[in-house]
Scaffold this active site. Structure first.
Site, mmCIF file in Angstrom:
data_model
loop_
_atom_site.group_PDB
_atom_site.id
_atom_site.type_symbol
_atom_site.label_atom_id
_atom_site.label_comp_id
_atom_site.label_asym_id
_atom_site.label_seq_id
_atom_site.Cartn_x
_atom_site.Cartn_y
_atom_site.Cartn_z
ATOM 1 N N HIS A 46 3.976 4.941 -6.781
ATOM 2 C CA HIS A 46 3.946 3.725 -7.909
ATOM 3 C C HIS A 46 4.059 2.327 -7.233
ATOM 4 O O HIS A 46 4.587 2.107 -6.149
ATOM 5 C CB HIS A 46 5.225 3.957 -8.936
ATOM 6 C CG HIS A 46 6.573 3.696 -8.217
ATOM 7 N ND1 HIS A 46 7.256 2.697 -7.678
ATOM 8 C CD2 HIS A 46 7.460 4.907 -7.784
ATOM 9 C CE1 HIS A 46 8.178 2.700 -7.193
ATOM 10 N NE2 HIS A 46 8.451 4.096 -6.941
ATOM 11 N N GLU A 86 11.423 11.371 -8.920
ATOM 12 C CA GLU A 86 11.859 10.954 -7.512
ATOM 13 C C GLU A 86 13.210 11.945 -7.160
ATOM 14 O O GLU A 86 13.924 12.284 -8.144
ATOM 15 C CB GLU A 86 12.268 9.711 -7.363
ATOM 16 C CG GLU A 86 12.608 9.118 -5.983
ATOM 17 C CD GLU A 86 11.772 9.224 -5.021
ATOM 18 O OE1 GLU A 86 11.565 10.723 -4.529
ATOM 19 O OE2 GLU A 86 11.215 8.398 -4.342
#
Length: 193
Positions: free
Chosen positions: A12, A86
């Site tokens: 990202h 994550e």
């Protein structure tokens, strides 16, 4: 020949918490202007790949990865997979690196790399569970695939594919705005020049 199909991995773009050196883990922070520009760069790099409509795209459920995917994949449909989230960083989530160094000096000083710091966090996911989650994604892939996820997630992914140990994974560069291409046990990086 690698046991895994070809992968295009996108981290990202920069978030407000990235810019503040604040641990995100499973907590949310939106892309900065720079982060949106990084996703635009990824879009330019991925446009030729995404002309093949048969390539599946899997994206983390966390907002920063979703924001990146909408830009970088050029509006292409994708599936959300919770295994791409994550690493959970327990009590460190939401704290800056300086705050962690003050509150947990032993853990901070013994783990200078972000991967190790996250995985040693009290109440966190830990390395073994994190790596197993990523391996489960890899083992489920049946064809070349685009993955949009997170920095530490990508370090472990890249390390598994390239046959690296944990210390080597932790030392890998962790760029935003590029595309990591993983094939036949090797990686190369696509960047906008």
């Amino acid at each position: 020949m690698s046991e895994f199909p070809k992968i295009w991995f996108l981290r990202h773009g920069e978030t407000y918490w990235n810019a503040e050196k604040r641990v995100q883990g499973r907590k949310e922070s939106d892309l900065t202007r720079k982060g949106r520009m990084q996703a635009e760069m990824q879009s330019m790099l991925m446009a030729p790949v995404l002309k093949d409509r048969g390539i599946p795209c899997l994206v983390s459920p966390l907002r920063r990865a979703q924001q990146t995917a909408r830009i970088a994949l050029g509006g292409r449909d994708y599936e959300t997979d919770p295994r791409l989230a994550e690493a959970m960083a327990g009590v460190f989530e939401g704290r800056t690196l300086d705050e962690i160094a003050q509150s947990h000096p032993d853990i901070s000083s013994a783990n200078p790399h972000a991967l190790d710091l996250f995985c040693e966090a009290p109440g966190g996911e830990g390395f073994d569970a994190f790596e197993a989650r990523i391996r489960s994604v890899l083992m489920s892939l049946e064809q070349p695939t685009v993955l949009v996820a997170h920095g530490l997630w990508g370090q472990v992914l890249r390390g598994i594919i390239c046959g690296l140990g944990r210390a080597e994974m932790a030392a890998l560069p962790n760029e935003q705005g590029c595309v990591y291409v993983l094939e036949n046990g090797e990686e190369f990086v696509l960047r906008v020049e």
